[in-house]
Design a protein around this motif. Structure first.
Motif, PDB file in Angstrom:
ATOM      1  N   ASP A  17      19.935  -1.087  -1.495  1.00 11.95           N
ATOM      2  CA  ASP A  17      18.186  -1.010  -1.945  1.00 11.95           C
ATOM      3  C   ASP A  17      17.942  -2.382  -2.384  1.00 11.95           C
ATOM      4  OD1 ASP A  17      18.416   1.641  -1.947  1.00 11.95           O
ATOM      5  OD2 ASP A  17      19.178   2.120  -3.673  1.00 11.95           O
ATOM      6  N   ALA A  18      16.755  -2.440  -1.878  1.00 11.74           N
ATOM      7  CA  ALA A  18      16.227  -3.375  -1.809  1.00 11.74           C
ATOM      8  C   ALA A  18      14.937  -2.988  -3.136  1.00 11.74           C
ATOM      9  CB  ALA A  18      15.656  -3.964  -0.634  1.00 11.74           C
ATOM     10  N   ALA A  19      14.903  -4.723  -3.342  1.00 10.07           N
ATOM     11  CA  ALA A  19      13.987  -4.359  -4.637  1.00 10.07           C
ATOM     12  C   ALA A  19      12.076  -3.812  -4.551  1.00 10.07           C
ATOM     13  CB  ALA A  19      13.159  -5.554  -5.738  1.00 10.07           C
ATOM     14  N   GLU A  20      12.108  -3.620  -2.806  1.00 11.20           N
ATOM     15  CA  GLU A  20      10.878  -2.990  -2.064  1.00 11.20           C
ATOM     16  C   GLU A  20      11.042  -2.428  -1.220  1.00 11.20           C
ATOM     17  OE1 GLU A  20       7.999  -6.241  -1.253  1.00 11.20           O
ATOM     18  OE2 GLU A  20       8.487  -6.962  -3.728  1.00 11.20           O
ATOM     19  N   GLN A  21       9.862  -1.324  -0.537  1.00 15.44           N
ATOM     20  CA  GLN A  21      10.419  -0.780   0.337  1.00 15.44           C
ATOM     21  C   GLN A  21       9.116  -1.115   1.581  1.00 15.44           C
ATOM     22  OE1 GLN A  21      11.244   0.746  -2.249  1.00 15.44           O
ATOM     23  NE2 GLN A  21      12.593  -0.021  -2.305  1.00 15.44           N
ATOM     24  N   PHE A  22       9.018  -0.299   2.974  1.00 13.42           N
ATOM     25  CA  PHE A  22       7.415  -0.417   3.287  1.00 13.42           C
ATOM     26  C   PHE A  22       8.499   1.441   4.602  1.00 13.42           C
ATOM     27  CE2 PHE A  22      10.523  -2.165   6.070  1.00 13.42           C
ATOM     28  CZ  PHE A  22      10.439  -2.096   7.622  1.00 13.42           C
ATOM     29  N   GLN A  23       6.998   1.318   5.151  1.00 10.48           N
ATOM     30  CA  GLN A  23       6.646   2.936   5.823  1.00 10.48           C
ATOM     31  C   GLN A  23       7.027   3.162   6.741  1.00 10.48           C
ATOM     32  OE1 GLN A  23       5.311   5.839   3.539  1.00 10.48           O
ATOM     33  NE2 GLN A  23       7.041   5.804   2.208  1.00 10.48           N
ATOM     34  N   PRO A  24       7.155   2.722   7.982  1.00 15.24           N
ATOM     35  CA  PRO A  24       7.010   2.920   9.530  1.00 15.24           C
ATOM     36  C   PRO A  24       6.740   4.433   9.498  1.00 15.24           C
ATOM     37  CG  PRO A  24       9.272   2.587   9.579  1.00 15.24           C
ATOM     38  CD  PRO A  24       9.010   2.747   7.777  1.00 15.24           C
ATOM     39  N   ARG A  25       6.457   4.650  10.575  1.00 15.01           N
ATOM     40  CA  ARG A  25       5.280   5.144  11.242  1.00 15.01           C
ATOM     41  C   ARG A  25       5.422   5.979  12.896  1.00 15.01           C
ATOM     42  NH1 ARG A  25       1.006   6.998   8.134  1.00 15.01           N
ATOM     43  NH2 ARG A  25       0.408   5.224   6.219  1.00 15.01           N
ATOM     44  N   ASN A  26       5.411   7.186  13.312  1.00 16.70           N
ATOM     45  CA  ASN A  26       5.232   7.364  14.657  1.00 16.70           C
ATOM     46  C   ASN A  26       4.592   7.466  15.428  1.00 16.70           C
ATOM     47  OD1 ASN A  26       5.808   9.301  16.875  1.00 16.70           O
ATOM     48  ND2 ASN A  26       6.527  10.858  15.241  1.00 16.70           N
ATOM     49  N   PRO A  27       4.797   6.480  16.325  1.00 17.38           N
ATOM     50  CA  PRO A  27       3.382   6.213  17.076  1.00 17.38           C
ATOM     51  C   PRO A  27       2.606   6.826  17.731  1.00 17.38           C
ATOM     52  CG  PRO A  27       5.316   5.249  18.115  1.00 17.38           C
ATOM     53  CD  PRO A  27       6.460   6.210  16.693  1.00 17.38           C
ATOM     54  N   ALA A  28       3.860   8.202  17.976  1.00 14.02           N
ATOM     55  CA  ALA A  28       3.035   9.352  18.704  1.00 14.02           C
ATOM     56  C   ALA A  28       1.883  10.930  17.448  1.00 14.02           C
ATOM     57  CB  ALA A  28       4.016  10.246  18.969  1.00 14.02           C
ATOM     58  N   THR A  29       1.948  10.262  16.340  1.00 12.72           N
ATOM     59  CA  THR A  29       1.187  10.909  15.276  1.00 12.72           C
ATOM     60  C   THR A  29       0.919  10.143  14.096  1.00 12.72           C
ATOM     61  OG1 THR A  29       3.220  11.590  13.920  1.00 12.72           O
ATOM     62  CG2 THR A  29       3.211  12.607  15.613  1.00 12.72           C
ATOM     63  N   PRO A 322       3.930   7.335  24.035  1.00  9.99           N
ATOM     64  CA  PRO A 322       3.215   6.183  22.994  1.00  9.99           C
ATOM     65  C   PRO A 322       3.639   4.966  23.931  1.00  9.99           C
ATOM     66  CG  PRO A 322       4.318   7.174  21.890  1.00  9.99           C
ATOM     67  CD  PRO A 322       4.666   8.003  23.066  1.00  9.99           C
ATOM     68  N   MET A 323       2.802   3.772  23.765  1.00  9.77           N
ATOM     69  CA  MET A 323       3.034   2.413  22.884  1.00  9.77           C
ATOM     70  C   MET A 323       3.609   2.152  21.609  1.00  9.77           C
ATOM     71  SD  MET A 323       0.235   0.469  24.909  1.00  9.77           S
ATOM     72  CE  MET A 323       1.268  -1.210  24.601  1.00  9.77           C
ATOM     73  N   THR A 324       4.324   1.291  21.329  1.00 11.73           N
ATOM     74  CA  THR A 324       4.699   1.438  20.098  1.00 11.73           C
ATOM     75  C   THR A 324       3.927   1.107  18.545  1.00 11.73           C
ATOM     76  OG1 THR A 324       7.060   0.978  21.243  1.00 11.73           O
ATOM     77  CG2 THR A 324       6.734   0.463  18.332  1.00 11.73           C
ATOM     78  N   THR A 325       2.570  -0.227  18.858  1.00 14.70           N
ATOM     79  CA  THR A 325       1.830  -0.903  17.804  1.00 14.70           C
ATOM     80  C   THR A 325       0.401  -0.314  18.892  1.00 14.70           C
ATOM     81  OG1 THR A 325       1.621  -2.673  19.409  1.00 14.70           O
ATOM     82  CG2 THR A 325       3.821  -2.042  17.723  1.00 14.70           C
ATOM     83  N   PRO A 326      -0.153  -0.803  17.887  1.00 14.60           N
ATOM     84  CA  PRO A 326      -1.948  -0.784  17.855  1.00 14.60           C
ATOM     85  C   PRO A 326      -1.762  -1.440  18.758  1.00 14.60           C
ATOM     86  CG  PRO A 326      -1.710   0.252  15.671  1.00 14.60           C
ATOM     87  CD  PRO A 326      -0.043  -0.073  15.975  1.00 14.60           C
ATOM     88  N   ASP A 327      -1.868  -2.607  18.156  1.00 14.33           N
ATOM     89  CA  ASP A 327      -2.154  -3.905  19.057  1.00 14.33           C
ATOM     90  C   ASP A 327      -1.621  -3.918  20.807  1.00 14.33           C
ATOM     91  OD1 ASP A 327      -2.715  -5.271  16.365  1.00 14.33           O
ATOM     92  OD2 ASP A 327      -1.622  -6.181  16.165  1.00 14.33           O
ATOM     93  N   GLY A 328      -1.143  -3.247  20.655  1.00 16.88           N
ATOM     94  CA  GLY A 328      -0.904  -2.997  22.348  1.00 16.88           C
ATOM     95  C   GLY A 328      -1.169  -2.727  23.024  1.00 16.88           C
ATOM     96  N   VAL A 329      -1.828  -1.517  22.282  1.00 13.17           N
ATOM     97  CA  VAL A 329      -2.990  -1.096  23.081  1.00 13.17           C
ATOM     98  C   VAL A 329      -3.828  -1.713  23.353  1.00 13.17           C
ATOM     99  CG1 VAL A 329      -4.045   0.500  22.864  1.00 13.17           C
ATOM    100  CG2 VAL A 329      -1.879   1.015  21.873  1.00 13.17           C
ATOM    101  N   ASP A 330      -4.664  -2.303  21.719  1.00 12.87           N
ATOM    102  CA  ASP A 330      -5.376  -3.405  22.096  1.00 12.87           C
ATOM    103  C   ASP A 330      -5.460  -4.739  23.180  1.00 12.87           C
ATOM    104  OD1 ASP A 330      -6.147  -2.244  19.984  1.00 12.87           O
ATOM    105  OD2 ASP A 330      -5.862  -3.688  18.280  1.00 12.87           O
ATOM    106  N   LYS A 331      -4.431  -5.386  23.166  1.00 16.67           N
ATOM    107  CA  LYS A 331      -4.224  -6.305  24.482  1.00 16.67           C
ATOM    108  C   LYS A 331      -3.688  -5.042  25.814  1.00 16.67           C
ATOM    109  CE  LYS A 331      -0.746  -9.482  26.022  1.00 16.67           C
ATOM    110  NZ  LYS A 331       0.824 -10.030  25.894  1.00 16.67           N
ATOM    111  N   VAL A 332      -3.112  -4.783  26.064  1.00 18.62           N
ATOM    112  CA  VAL A 332      -3.622  -3.867  27.070  1.00 18.62           C
ATOM    113  C   VAL A 332      -5.361  -3.319  27.500  1.00 18.62           C
ATOM    114  CG1 VAL A 332      -3.329  -1.215  28.099  1.00 18.62           C
ATOM    115  CG2 VAL A 332      -1.177  -2.276  27.421  1.00 18.62           C
ATOM    116  N   GLU A 333      -5.637  -2.549  26.445  1.00 17.30           N
ATOM    117  CA  GLU A 333      -7.222  -2.825  27.071  1.00 17.30           C
ATOM    118  C   GLU A 333      -7.709  -3.848  27.755  1.00 17.30           C
ATOM    119  OE1 GLU A 333     -10.206   0.476  24.391  1.00 17.30           O
ATOM    120  OE2 GLU A 333      -9.657  -1.238  23.748  1.00 17.30           O
TER     121      GLU A 333
END
Length: 478
Positions: A17-29, A322-333
């Protein structure tokens, strides 16, 4: 309430384990998919120390034994094909069929480099004096720091992992924060294969761990795949002289001549332009089509792309996830908006898909009547969009294709033998594919030029990137 799986670091043969955690998200949902260790400096340091300790014995291990471990890992990957493929699709969005194909190619990579491990040969050099023998010996570089992206989350770990371990190096892998689940599942395969503790280590995290790994004095080489901007930052921040290999951005061109099989070219463009939602370093980004076949090509590509189904990659009927990241969608747009503002025409697509919100979905898009000044024709879009431009002079098409900092891959469609060789030699790219869109195969070197990086993966060249030469000169008196 759903309890999310806990994804931990793998250091010195132990899940930690590490002292901190984060939560990745499903790019479709946009739903969280796991709770993941967010490594700190102490975790990086522990992983590097474990790799340094393991290197002492791993580098001396007979290559046939290292090969046995790699074969076992390849078998373990094949045995976990469904689990690994589902993890890829869940965290970065590509279709389940594409994810399955990625896992299958990963298993083959382990078996390929298992065989290459036993083919590390040296040389005997003549001397200018009698009584001496000069041997050229290949030795492993040491501890590798591997930083990998999310678009091919297992293959791009695997290429570095397979080759470095076959060479006798040990490794610390830091995957993208968007794809930690599949990376941990891969390391479960290493564990089940009995790989000795410390030979391969996994450190997870969001943003911070990558620079920490690059800066660590115990790392002997950095192997990176990712964006040109990040690669440039890494090169600037390495504190001491050490080997560095990089596979960076693409903006890959395709040239379709008036002697091409247009139907074949359309099929190739549709596959390589939109596979993995266009999120591939060797994706077709910009297409130059001779004016004599331009209309037929545009009509064919538009029809093929309009027929693609966009949706959750877990649905077997989905063509584009889906694209993996919101930033990726912004760039395409932004790229599509820029092109339209400069006079281009969108023949299909061109918008976010509101019905699939809040997922990161953008319609597969064809942009025509493009000109060189448009962003889509000189920057890497990295999304499900292709720009098409007409030309009437092959020299002009070649100049435009070569006219960016990208030098990773280029594609050509022509049935003319003279054009085949002329384009093959004049296009300034590390990989050129003619009448096909598979620019890389496992037993041939794969790498870029110019702003697309340096160093090679695949083939024996990929293995030799983790070796260094020693000249051993012996006076024997005979």
């Amino acid at each position: 309430m759903t309890v999310l799986p806990q994804i931990r670091n793998y250091i010195n043969g132990q899940w930690q384990d590490a002292a901190e955690q984060f939560q990745p998200r499903n790019p479709a949902t946009q739903e969280p998919i796991a709770t993941v260790a967010n490594s700190k400096e102490s975790d990086i340091d522990a992983a590097v120390k474990a790799a340094r300790q393991a290197f002492r014995s791993w580098k001396r291990l007979n290559p046939t034994i290292r090969a046995e471990y790699l074969h076992k890992i390849g078998d373990a990957v094949a045995g976990q094909e469904q689990k690994l493929a589902r993890a890829i699709t869940l965290e970065m969005g590509k279709t389940i069929g594409e994810s399955t194909g990625e896992v299958q190619k990963l298993a083959k990579a382990f078996h390929y480099y298992a065989e290459e491990a036993t083919r590390i040969n040296g040389d005997l050099i003549p001397n200018d004096a009698d009584g001496f023998a000069s041997m050229i010996i290949h030795e492993p570089i040491g501890v590798i720091g591997a930083i990998t992206p999310w678009n091919y989350p297992l293959e791009l770990i695997g290429w570095k992992l397979c080759a470095s371990l076959a060479a006798g190096c040990t490794i610390v892998v830091k995957p993208s924060e968007y794809s930690p689940v599949s990376a941990a599942a891969l390391f479960e395969c290493l564990e089940s294969a009995g790989l000795p503790a410390g030979v391969a280590n996994l450190v997870l995290g969001s943003r911070g761990p990558g620079p920490m790994l690059v800066a660590h004095p115990g790392i002997d080489k950095i192997a990176f795949t990712g964006s040109t901007a990040t690669g440039t930052a890494i090169a600037k921040n390495i504190p001491t002289a050490k080997p560095l290999s990089m596979e960076l951005g693409g903006s890959c061109p395709m040239i379709v001549t008036d002697k091409a099989d247009v139907q074949m070219a359309v099929k190739g463009a549709a596959r390589r332009g939109y596979r993995n939602a266009g999120q591939i370093c060797i994706a077709v980004n910009r297409i130059y089509v001779h004016e004599n076949v331009y209309a037929g090509f545009v009509d064919g590509l538009t029809a093929a792309v309009a027929a693609m189904k966009t949706g959750d990659g877990m649905d077997p009927s989905t063509d584009v996830g889906p694209m993996t990241t919101p930033d990726g969608v912004d760039k395409v747009e932004a790229h599509v908006k820029d092109a339209v503002g400069r006079g281009a025409m969108v023949t299909t697509g061109g918008s976010r898909i509101a019905s699939l919100a809040p997922g990161n979905f953008y319609e597969p898009t064809v942009v025509t009547e493009c000109t060189p000044d448009m962003l889509i024709m000189h920057e890497e879009t990295f999304g499900p969009v292709v720009g098409v431009m007409r030309y009437n002079d092959l020299d002009t098409a070649i100049e435009l294709a070569n006219g960016t900092e990208a030098g990773l891959a280029a594609y050509v469609y022509t049935q003319d033998l003279t054009e085949t060789f002329e384009l093959g030699h004049r296009l300034d790219f590390g990989n050129v594919a003619v009448n096909n869109v598979d620019a890389g195969i496992m037993n041939a070197p794969y790498g870029g030029r110019k702003g697309s990086g340096y160093g090679y993966e695949h083939g024996r060249e990929g293995l030799h990137g983790y070796l260094q030469l020693k000249h051993l000169r012996i006076q024997h008196g005979a």
